[in-house]
Design a protein around this motif. Structure first.
Motif, PDB file in Angstrom:
ATOM      1  N   LEU A  27     -81.062 -38.177 -63.270  1.00 47.52           N
ATOM      2  CA  LEU A  27     -82.392 -37.331 -63.312  1.00 47.52           C
ATOM      3  C   LEU A  27     -82.227 -36.146 -63.971  1.00 47.52           C
ATOM      4  O   LEU A  27     -83.429 -35.795 -64.369  1.00 47.52           O
ATOM      5  CB  LEU A  27     -82.700 -37.306 -61.640  1.00 47.52           C
ATOM      6  CG  LEU A  27     -82.988 -38.405 -60.771  1.00 47.52           C
ATOM      7  CD1 LEU A  27     -82.957 -38.329 -59.200  1.00 47.52           C
ATOM      8  CD2 LEU A  27     -84.281 -39.073 -61.270  1.00 47.52           C
ATOM      9  N   LEU A  46     -86.466 -39.555 -55.442  1.00 46.81           N
ATOM     10  CA  LEU A  46     -86.430 -39.624 -56.779  1.00 46.81           C
ATOM     11  C   LEU A  46     -87.584 -38.800 -57.551  1.00 46.81           C
ATOM     12  O   LEU A  46     -87.677 -38.685 -59.039  1.00 46.81           O
ATOM     13  CB  LEU A  46     -86.524 -41.087 -57.324  1.00 46.81           C
ATOM     14  CG  LEU A  46     -85.275 -41.972 -56.834  1.00 46.81           C
ATOM     15  CD1 LEU A  46     -85.707 -43.475 -57.216  1.00 46.81           C
ATOM     16  CD2 LEU A  46     -83.923 -41.462 -57.313  1.00 46.81           C
ATOM     17  N   THR A  47     -88.447 -38.267 -57.042  1.00 48.76           N
ATOM     18  CA  THR A  47     -89.664 -37.509 -57.488  1.00 48.76           C
ATOM     19  C   THR A  47     -89.742 -36.080 -56.901  1.00 48.76           C
ATOM     20  O   THR A  47     -89.464 -35.045 -57.557  1.00 48.76           O
ATOM     21  CB  THR A  47     -91.019 -38.218 -57.293  1.00 48.76           C
ATOM     22  OG1 THR A  47     -91.134 -38.469 -55.869  1.00 48.76           O
ATOM     23  CG2 THR A  47     -90.987 -39.517 -57.823  1.00 48.76           C
ATOM     24  N   PRO A  66     -86.070 -33.878 -57.553  1.00 49.90           N
ATOM     25  CA  PRO A  66     -86.051 -33.233 -58.900  1.00 49.90           C
ATOM     26  C   PRO A  66     -87.238 -32.391 -59.229  1.00 49.90           C
ATOM     27  O   PRO A  66     -86.891 -31.220 -59.948  1.00 49.90           O
ATOM     28  CB  PRO A  66     -86.216 -34.465 -59.890  1.00 49.90           C
ATOM     29  CG  PRO A  66     -85.864 -35.627 -58.905  1.00 49.90           C
ATOM     30  CD  PRO A  66     -86.318 -35.337 -57.444  1.00 49.90           C
ATOM     31  N   LEU A 107     -78.975 -31.243 -57.659  1.00 50.64           N
ATOM     32  CA  LEU A 107     -79.365 -32.537 -57.247  1.00 50.64           C
ATOM     33  C   LEU A 107     -78.339 -33.254 -56.652  1.00 50.64           C
ATOM     34  O   LEU A 107     -78.469 -33.791 -55.413  1.00 50.64           O
ATOM     35  CB  LEU A 107     -79.963 -33.265 -58.532  1.00 50.64           C
ATOM     36  CG  LEU A 107     -81.526 -32.828 -59.177  1.00 50.64           C
ATOM     37  CD1 LEU A 107     -81.511 -33.625 -60.303  1.00 50.64           C
ATOM     38  CD2 LEU A 107     -82.428 -33.242 -58.120  1.00 50.64           C
TER      39      LEU A 107
END
Length: 161
Positions: A153, A69-70, A73, A92
């Motif tokens: 995201l 999630l970090t 992206p 993504l």
């Protein structure tokens, strides 16, 4: 091409977490990935405690989802140079789908389903470990959930920047 490479890196990360997770205590070390009935049986057999399962759940969740999630992206937007929603979403989603398919096919179907590496002695009555609603949920999560996460995201990255 970068998307494929990054999807393979995320797949390798997942594989690494699994290998490290079962290295010391065998599959009991990652019993958190099994159905509740298997977890209960492993606790009943005295192979692990509920507290240890909870601890492992937190650690594996952080190890899996924080990078997903970090780092992913940030890589897509800052390394790959994406600047709009659609390109971000496509990249993504591609990365997550590659890793998700690796998880469903290589890890779940082959490694868990067709080798002895994930068999926990005393729980054989629950085999196959991944079946029914769980299997369907994993496939739905991979094919629908990951694109939804990718869209969210991509939207967040657009707002941020």
């Amino acid at each position: 091409m970068l998307v494929v490479f990054e999807g393979l890196i995320l797949s390798f990360w997942l594989l690494l977490i699994c290998v490290v997770g079962i290295a010391k205590d065998g599959p009991v070390g990652l019993v958190v990935f099994y159905e509740q009935e298997v977890q209960d049986k492993v606790v009943e057999l005295g192979l692990i405690t509920k507290e240890k399962i909870k601890h492992v759940s937190i650690i594996t969740s952080l190890a899996l989802f924080l990078p997903m999630l970090t780092v992913i992206p940030l890589t897509v937007y800052f390394y790959n140079g994406v600047s709009d929603f659609l390109d971000g979403f496509i990249q993504l989603a591609g990365i997550y789908l590659i890793a998700g398919l690796f998880d469903r096919i290589f890890i779940d179907w082959w490694w868990v389903g067709h080798t002895r590496a994930w068999i926990i002695p005393g729980t054989e009555e629950f085999m196959p470990y991944i079946h029914g609603k769980t299997l369907a949920g994993k496939w739905i999560g991979t094919l629908l959930g990951f694109p939804i996460v990718a869209a969210i995201l991509a939207w967040v990255m657009q707002l941020a920047g």
